[in-house]
Design a protein around this motif. Structure first.
Motif, PDB file in Angstrom:
ATOM      1  N   PHE A   1       5.717  -5.087  10.726  1.00 58.25           N
ATOM      2  CA  PHE A   1       4.291  -5.160  11.006  1.00 58.25           C
ATOM      3  C   PHE A   1       3.507  -4.760   9.767  1.00 58.25           C
ATOM      4  CE2 PHE A   1       6.450  -4.455  14.974  1.00 58.25           C
ATOM      5  CZ  PHE A   1       5.828  -5.316  15.856  1.00 58.25           C
ATOM      6  N   SER A   2       2.317  -5.262   9.652  1.00 57.67           N
ATOM      7  CA  SER A   2       1.498  -4.982   8.477  1.00 57.67           C
ATOM      8  C   SER A   2       1.007  -3.537   8.470  1.00 57.67           C
ATOM      9  CB  SER A   2       0.294  -5.919   8.445  1.00 57.67           C
ATOM     10  OG  SER A   2      -0.609  -5.533   7.429  1.00 57.67           O
ATOM     11  N   THR A   3       1.019  -2.929   7.282  1.00 52.19           N
ATOM     12  CA  THR A   3       0.400  -1.611   7.100  1.00 52.19           C
ATOM     13  C   THR A   3      -0.648  -1.708   5.997  1.00 52.19           C
ATOM     14  OG1 THR A   3       2.172  -0.984   5.586  1.00 52.19           O
ATOM     15  CG2 THR A   3       2.401  -0.286   7.858  1.00 52.19           C
ATOM     16  N   ALA A   4      -1.381  -2.782   5.998  1.00 56.27           N
ATOM     17  CA  ALA A   4      -2.365  -3.008   4.935  1.00 56.27           C
ATOM     18  C   ALA A   4      -3.403  -1.893   4.873  1.00 56.27           C
ATOM     19  CB  ALA A   4      -3.047  -4.361   5.136  1.00 56.27           C
TER      20      ALA A   4
ATOM     21  N   SER B   1      -2.790   1.315   5.824  1.00 58.11           N
ATOM     22  CA  SER B   1      -2.142   2.617   5.849  1.00 58.11           C
ATOM     23  C   SER B   1      -2.606   3.482   4.685  1.00 58.11           C
ATOM     24  CB  SER B   1      -0.618   2.469   5.783  1.00 58.11           C
ATOM     25  OG  SER B   1       0.001   3.717   5.604  1.00 58.11           O
ATOM     26  N   GLU B   2      -2.824   4.768   4.956  1.00 63.77           N
ATOM     27  CA  GLU B   2      -3.213   5.703   3.906  1.00 63.77           C
ATOM     28  C   GLU B   2      -1.999   6.344   3.245  1.00 63.77           C
ATOM     29  OE1 GLU B   2      -5.886   8.548   5.508  1.00 63.77           O
ATOM     30  OE2 GLU B   2      -7.455   7.078   5.981  1.00 63.77           O
ATOM     31  N   THR B   3      -0.816   6.106   3.781  1.00 64.68           N
ATOM     32  CA  THR B   3       0.380   6.746   3.241  1.00 64.68           C
ATOM     33  C   THR B   3       1.278   5.798   2.470  1.00 64.68           C
ATOM     34  OG1 THR B   3       1.599   6.355   5.298  1.00 64.68           O
ATOM     35  CG2 THR B   3       0.403   8.435   5.108  1.00 64.68           C
ATOM     36  N   ILE B   4       1.200   4.503   2.778  1.00 62.54           N
ATOM     37  CA  ILE B   4       2.169   3.578   2.197  1.00 62.54           C
ATOM     38  C   ILE B   4       1.514   2.225   1.935  1.00 62.54           C
ATOM     39  CG2 ILE B   4       3.070   2.549   4.331  1.00 62.54           C
ATOM     40  CD1 ILE B   4       5.887   3.284   3.168  1.00 62.54           C
ATOM     41  N   THR B   5       1.991   1.513   0.914  1.00 62.93           N
ATOM     42  CA  THR B   5       1.409   0.225   0.543  1.00 62.93           C
ATOM     43  C   THR B   5       1.856  -0.867   1.496  1.00 62.93           C
ATOM     44  OG1 THR B   5       3.264  -0.367  -0.897  1.00 62.93           O
ATOM     45  CG2 THR B   5       1.460   0.902  -1.883  1.00 62.93           C
ATOM     46  N   PRO B   6       1.137  -1.991   1.521  1.00 60.42           N
ATOM     47  CA  PRO B   6       1.627  -3.142   2.292  1.00 60.42           C
ATOM     48  C   PRO B   6       3.003  -3.564   1.805  1.00 60.42           C
ATOM     49  CG  PRO B   6      -0.650  -3.472   1.647  1.00 60.42           C
ATOM     50  CD  PRO B   6      -0.177  -2.258   0.908  1.00 60.42           C
ATOM     51  N   ALA B   7       3.788  -4.113   2.707  1.00 63.21           N
ATOM     52  CA  ALA B   7       5.158  -4.486   2.378  1.00 63.21           C
ATOM     53  C   ALA B   7       5.200  -5.696   1.449  1.00 63.21           C
ATOM     54  CB  ALA B   7       5.928  -4.791   3.646  1.00 63.21           C
ATOM     55  N   SER B   8       6.111  -5.632   0.497  1.00 69.20           N
ATOM     56  CA  SER B   8       6.440  -6.788  -0.325  1.00 69.20           C
ATOM     57  C   SER B   8       7.808  -7.282   0.136  1.00 69.20           C
ATOM     58  CB  SER B   8       6.502  -6.380  -1.802  1.00 69.20           C
ATOM     59  OG  SER B   8       6.912  -7.467  -2.601  1.00 69.20           O
ATOM     60  N   CYS B   9       7.857  -8.533   0.652  1.00 66.47           N
ATOM     61  CA  CYS B   9       9.066  -9.022   1.314  1.00 66.47           C
ATOM     62  C   CYS B   9       9.610 -10.276   0.641  1.00 66.47           C
ATOM     63  CB  CYS B   9       8.787  -9.325   2.787  1.00 66.47           C
ATOM     64  SG  CYS B   9       8.246  -7.902   3.753  1.00 66.47           S
ATOM     65  N   THR B  10      10.912 -10.428   0.700  1.00 70.85           N
ATOM     66  CA  THR B  10      11.599 -11.618   0.205  1.00 70.85           C
ATOM     67  C   THR B  10      12.570 -12.094   1.271  1.00 70.85           C
ATOM     68  OG1 THR B  10      11.486 -10.858  -2.083  1.00 70.85           O
ATOM     69  CG2 THR B  10      13.099 -12.559  -1.577  1.00 70.85           C
ATOM     70  N   GLU B  11      12.555 -13.382   1.568  1.00 70.91           N
ATOM     71  CA  GLU B  11      13.451 -13.940   2.586  1.00 70.91           C
ATOM     72  C   GLU B  11      14.274 -15.065   1.974  1.00 70.91           C
ATOM     73  OE1 GLU B  11      13.297 -15.488   7.238  1.00 70.91           O
ATOM     74  OE2 GLU B  11      11.453 -15.342   6.053  1.00 70.91           O
ATOM     75  N   ASP B  12      15.551 -15.142   2.370  1.00 67.95           N
ATOM     76  CA  ASP B  12      16.427 -16.172   1.817  1.00 67.95           C
ATOM     77  C   ASP B  12      17.584 -16.420   2.773  1.00 67.95           C
ATOM     78  OD1 ASP B  12      17.368 -18.070   0.109  1.00 67.95           O
ATOM     79  OD2 ASP B  12      17.646 -16.739  -1.598  1.00 67.95           O
ATOM     80  N   PHE B  13      18.264 -17.510   2.585  1.00 69.48           N
ATOM     81  CA  PHE B  13      19.501 -17.821   3.297  1.00 69.48           C
ATOM     82  C   PHE B  13      20.653 -17.628   2.323  1.00 69.48           C
ATOM     83  CE2 PHE B  13      16.272 -19.900   5.756  1.00 69.48           C
ATOM     84  CZ  PHE B  13      16.687 -19.745   7.074  1.00 69.48           C
ATOM     85  N   ILE B  14      21.619 -16.828   2.725  1.00 69.70           N
ATOM     86  CA  ILE B  14      22.719 -16.495   1.823  1.00 69.70           C
ATOM     87  C   ILE B  14      24.046 -16.707   2.531  1.00 69.70           C
ATOM     88  CG2 ILE B  14      21.368 -14.824   0.510  1.00 69.70           C
ATOM     89  CD1 ILE B  14      22.679 -12.611   2.095  1.00 69.70           C
TER      90      ILE B  14
ATOM     91  N   MET C   1       3.752  -1.919   5.624  1.00 73.16           N
ATOM     92  CA  MET C   1       4.602  -2.345   6.731  1.00 73.16           C
ATOM     93  C   MET C   1       4.859  -1.161   7.627  1.00 73.16           C
ATOM     94  SD  MET C   1       8.425  -3.912   6.527  1.00 73.16           S
ATOM     95  CE  MET C   1       8.993  -2.589   5.537  1.00 73.16           C
ATOM     96  N   SER C   2       4.783  -1.386   8.909  1.00 70.62           N
ATOM     97  CA  SER C   2       5.130  -0.349   9.875  1.00 70.62           C
ATOM     98  C   SER C   2       6.201  -0.926  10.771  1.00 70.62           C
ATOM     99  CB  SER C   2       3.910   0.048  10.688  1.00 70.62           C
ATOM    100  OG  SER C   2       4.268   0.897  11.725  1.00 70.62           O
ATOM    101  N   PHE C   3       7.128  -0.135  11.239  1.00 67.36           N
ATOM    102  CA  PHE C   3       8.227  -0.645  12.032  1.00 67.36           C
ATOM    103  C   PHE C   3       8.142  -0.089  13.446  1.00 67.36           C
ATOM    104  CE2 PHE C   3      10.074  -2.350   8.347  1.00 67.36           C
ATOM    105  CZ  PHE C   3       9.829  -1.441   7.345  1.00 67.36           C
ATOM    106  N   SER C   4       8.595  -0.920  14.394  1.00 73.65           N
ATOM    107  CA  SER C   4       8.594  -0.455  15.768  1.00 73.65           C
ATOM    108  C   SER C   4       9.501   0.741  15.961  1.00 73.65           C
ATOM    109  CB  SER C   4       9.044  -1.589  16.694  1.00 73.65           C
ATOM    110  OG  SER C   4      10.335  -2.021  16.341  1.00 73.65           O
ATOM    111  N   TYR C   5      10.482   0.904  15.072  1.00 75.76           N
ATOM    112  CA  TYR C   5      11.421   2.010  15.181  1.00 75.76           C
ATOM    113  C   TYR C   5      11.045   3.155  14.263  1.00 75.76           C
ATOM    114  CZ  TYR C   5      12.843  -0.551  11.120  1.00 75.76           C
ATOM    115  OH  TYR C   5      12.830  -1.218   9.921  1.00 75.76           O
ATOM    116  N   ARG C   6       9.859   3.082  13.578  1.00 73.14           N
ATOM    117  CA  ARG C   6       9.473   4.174  12.666  1.00 73.14           C
ATOM    118  C   ARG C   6       9.388   5.480  13.445  1.00 73.14           C
ATOM    119  NH1 ARG C   6       7.736   4.283   7.806  1.00 73.14           N
ATOM    120  NH2 ARG C   6       7.267   2.064   7.733  1.00 73.14           N
ATOM    121  N   LEU C   7       9.681   6.562  12.784  1.00 79.33           N
ATOM    122  CA  LEU C   7       9.665   7.868  13.445  1.00 79.33           C
ATOM    123  C   LEU C   7       8.333   8.077  14.132  1.00 79.33           C
ATOM    124  CD1 LEU C   7      11.273   9.875  10.552  1.00 79.33           C
ATOM    125  CD2 LEU C   7      12.396   8.982  12.573  1.00 79.33           C
TER     126      LEU C   7
END
Length: 478
Positions: free
Chosen positions: A354-357, A359-372, A1-7
């Motif tokens: 965003f996907s980082t599938a 990426s050489e530095t970090i694994t793809p994101a594992s995500c969980t979504e729920d309504f709480i 996963m890569s973020f639009s706000y990543r450094l």
């Protein structure tokens, strides 16, 4: 996963300078006699360090360094030689001295948290740069004591233009990160990273490390006491580690434990944002900014609070870690119909991950979504975690939430956590989530936003983007 706000910035050799057109009759000021004498005495032990690709022998990065005493040990910044530490099969290093002589360098030790490294070369120093130190575990000798306004001198090879000495003054200690840095009011340009900073009588005060791009002559030094501690673990004939990655991983784990303990030593502060209550952290390490857009022409208003650490740990050009940011955005409908406002809220929530599938530095994101539902609020929540390829037990986490309890109002919150253990990541997410709530006040009782206690930033902060952290305003002097 890569973020639009990543450094976004890396420690690369870029420098920004401002100048006025030179007048024909104006001659550049000569260096002071103290600077001339210092450079004449120090130049034998001042080095330029280069990292090169083994394939093609082309230059990848450049910085500075200096020989310690009469030894064959050279002190520099970690970010200058990080590629050698992480990819020794791809990169190698060499030095060049002020007389043009060059040779190979051998990496012996690193201190990633303080951006320091020690390399060995096949020649000895003249004894000018002294950092008194004892064997690790013993009481260390006293070091130079600095006074506000004291003259200091930085040496190095800026912009690969040649060796120079620059004058400035000592102006205290910056504690914006989790380790001290000395503030030096003087030029420290790209290429000077790893070079020495000394007093008028030649005592080492620190090591050039960075400068502020948004300031005038606001530069930073690694205090000499961290150099002393690293040298206490090194000898001129020691055998270097075969793999630096486990050592770097241990140092990063040590840092994240200190970072999380400091951030959670007291509960998050709670701020009102519209009818909602949101958690923030304001401290020496974390700064917050607020912004609001309530133009009468718009069909909705948006208010935001953004908090971000001003420090990060440089690991490589592709990875800066040990950083946390928090973002809250409140949207209030004025003229849109229900479906239009719902679409606006959905667009605010989407597109943050965003996907980082590849990426050489970090694994793809594992995500969980729920309504709480907790406290007085109902939320849609997404939690994502990524593991570091090269550093076991380190993860990045992101929590994104969106309120689902009001068709005319929407609160969206995010915490981004970089370089922590799994347990510490979950601990931070839990504490942050518990701080999100809705007030029992009516619309007439709600205070204007942002809260008066939050600084107002003139720039546009409606994007969830870490625009206010060290990596965006600080630049390594590599």
């Amino acid at each position: 996963m890569s973020f639009s706000y990543r450094l976004l910035t890396h420690a690369i050799a870029l420098a920004v300078s401002l100048s006025l057109p030179a007048l024909a009759e104006t001659t550049p000021p000569l260096p002071s006699s103290a600077a001339q004498q210092l450079y004449a005495s120090a130049q034998q032990d001042l080095l330029q360090l280069r990292v090169l690709l083994k394939n093609g022998n082309s230059q990848s990065s450049v910085g500075s360094g200096f020989l310690i005493g009469n030894s064959n040990l050279v002190v520099t910044n970690f970010h200058v030689i990080s590629q050698i530490a992480l990819e020794p099969e791809t990169y190698f290093g060499e030095y060049k001295d002020t007389s043009g002589e060059s040779g190979a360098i051998e990496l012996l030790a690193v201190d990633v948290l303080h951006d320091l490294a020690v390399v060995r070369i096949a020649r000895n120093g003249s004894g000018f740069f002294k950092v008194p130190h004892a064997v690790a575990g013993s009481e260390q000798p006293a070091l130079v004591k600095l006074n506000q306004g004291q003259h200091l001198y930085s040496l190095g090879n800026p912009l690969d233009l040649g060796f120079t000495i620059s004058e400035g003054t000592y102006n205290g200690i910056s504690a914006r990160g989790f380790s001290d840095q000395l503030m030096f009011t003087g030029p420290v340009n790209a290429g000077m990273s790893g070079g020495p900073n000394v007093t008028a009588d030649g005592q080492v005060a620190g090591v050039n490390v960075a400068h502020r791009r948004d300031g005038e002559l606001v530069s930073f030094l690694v205090p000499v006491r961290y150099v002393q501690a690293l040298l206490a673990r090194v000898t001129g004939d020691m055998k270097p580690p075969t793999d630096f990655k486990p050592l770097i991983g241990e140092q990063l784990l040590e840092h994240q434990a200190v970072m999380v303990d400091k951030l959670l030593e007291k509960p998050f502060s709670i701020k009102d944002l519209g009818p909602y209550r949101v958690p923030v952290r304001e401290s020496e390490q974390v700064r917050c900014w607020g912004n609001t857009d309530s133009s009468a022409k718009k069909a909705y208003t948006i208010a935001s609070i953004n908090c971000s650490m001003e420090s990060a740990i440089f690991v490589s050009g592709e990875m800066q870690t040990g950083h946390i940011s928090m973002h809250h955005k409140y949207a209030h409908n004025k003229k849109l119909n229900t479906m239009q406002f719902a679409q606006l809220a959905t667009n605010m929530f989407n597109g943050q991950v965003f996907s980082t599938a590849k990426s050489e530095t970090i694994t793809p994101a594992s995500c969980t979504e729920d309504f709480i539902k907790h406290n007085n609020i109902s939320l849609r929540a997404l939690v994502c975690a990524e593991a570091y390829h090269k550093f076991k037990e380190l993860y990045d986490f992101t929590l994104i939430t969106a309120s689902t309890d009001d068709s005319e109002k929407s609160l969206q919150s995010m915490i981004n956590i970089q370089g922590v253990s799994y347990s510490n990541g979950m601990k931070l997410i839990s504490q942050f989530l518990q701080g999100i709530d809705r007030t029992a006040k009516t619309d007439n009782e709600i205070k204007p936003v942002p809260d008066d206690t939050i600084k107002i930033d003139e720039s546009d902060t409606t994007n969830i983007d870490s625009t206010k952290n060290k990596s965006d305003t600080m630049e390594a002097a590599q």
